[in-house]
Design an enzyme around this catalytic site. Sequence first.
Site, short mmCIF file in Angstrom:
data_model
loop_
_atom_site.label_atom_id
_atom_site.label_comp_id
_atom_site.label_asym_id
_atom_site.label_seq_id
_atom_site.Cartn_x
_atom_site.Cartn_y
_atom_site.Cartn_z
N HIS A 241 -8.84 -48.43 -31.22
CA HIS A 241 -7.64 -48.47 -32.08
C HIS A 241 -6.50 -49.24 -31.41
CE1 HIS A 241 -9.28 -45.55 -34.93
NE2 HIS A 241 -9.53 -44.71 -33.93
C1 BDR Z 1 -4.39 -43.39 -32.76
O1 BDR Z 1 -4.22 -42.01 -32.44
C2 BDR Z 1 -4.49 -41.78 -31.09
O2 BDR Z 1 -5.39 -40.73 -30.93
C3 BDR Z 1 -5.00 -43.08 -30.50
O3 BDR Z 1 -4.50 -43.25 -29.19
C4 BDR Z 1 -4.49 -44.13 -31.44
O4 BDR Z 1 -3.20 -44.58 -31.06
C5 BDR Z 1 -5.60 -43.54 -33.67
O5 BDR Z 1 -5.42 -42.80 -34.83
#
Ligand code: BDR
Length: 311
Positions: A241
């Site tokens: 992500h």
């Molecule tokens: C986002 O949420 C966090 O758990 C990850 O670091 C990322 O920024 C994904 O939904």
Amino acid sequence: MDKKLLFIDCDPGVDDAAALLMAAAAPGVQILGLSAVAGNVPLERTLPNTLALAAFMGTEEVPVYAGASGPISGPAITAVHVHGEDGLRGHELPPHNLKAREETAWDALYREALAHPGEVTLLALGPLTNVAIAFAKHPRLPELLKEVVLMGGAAAVPGNVSPAAEFNILADPAAAEAVFRAGARVVVCPLDVTEKSYLTPEELEELAGQGSAQARYFATVMGETVPWCQEGYGVNGAILHDPAALMYVLQPGLFTGKKCWIGVETQGQVSRGKTVCDAFSDAKKEPNCTLVYDVDRPAFGRAVLDIMARS
Ligand code: BDR
Ligand code: CA
């Protein structure tokens, strides 16, 4: 070549860690500052993790700032089931002597933006609390920043924390709403694109074999998420992500996006934290951001490997 000036706000978090390791290795990038916010784990963990990463990245000179310890409004949430109680799935980083600066995250960001008007990209990888506080305290900041590139939201796919909402937005919907309203040049990298931004098991193996401690760490912590990505998302690999949002800053040509309006549901009974995107409706509301929704996946994988080969 002029360097891209980056200020990174984060909540490490294993994929935040991977993004920071990539940012440090990427050519043509100058990191002006790192700030921590409560998110995946409380600030008592995200701040030490950010400091340890700054040392491990070999960027000891980059200042690290503390930000908010909780959302502007509503309950704090965490994602310890993904990132572990320590935020790094128990993968300790080497000892170091770095300490956070006295200045707050929001004042440091404003100072850097004032020093480099129109040149600083803010990469926001966690809940948007620090950014919203910065915009509220320093009304000129949205205009001073080159752009805000953020990982957050879900446009046409379901949320990952609730059916409606993605983690970074649900963790502080009021902050996200304020950021979309502030008049900054905002680029949104939601789950629609980040769930397509993954490394295959073969690419993870290649990464692990690159030799640097940073590449091995990246491959190890992200590699552990593969079974969960397979089961939950049907993706054969590790979803990246936060590195996807960084990659948009580095190589926007790998991505597809369009300008649109996004509003954040701050109150809903079942839809709190939903990013409502007017990307394809008849409403044609005045755009307030660029929505990034697709990526050239093989080129993304190649680019991650090329960047990490420099670490
Ligand atoms: C986002 O949420 C966090 O758990 C990850 O670091 C990322 O920024 C994904 O939904
Ligand atoms: Ca994050």
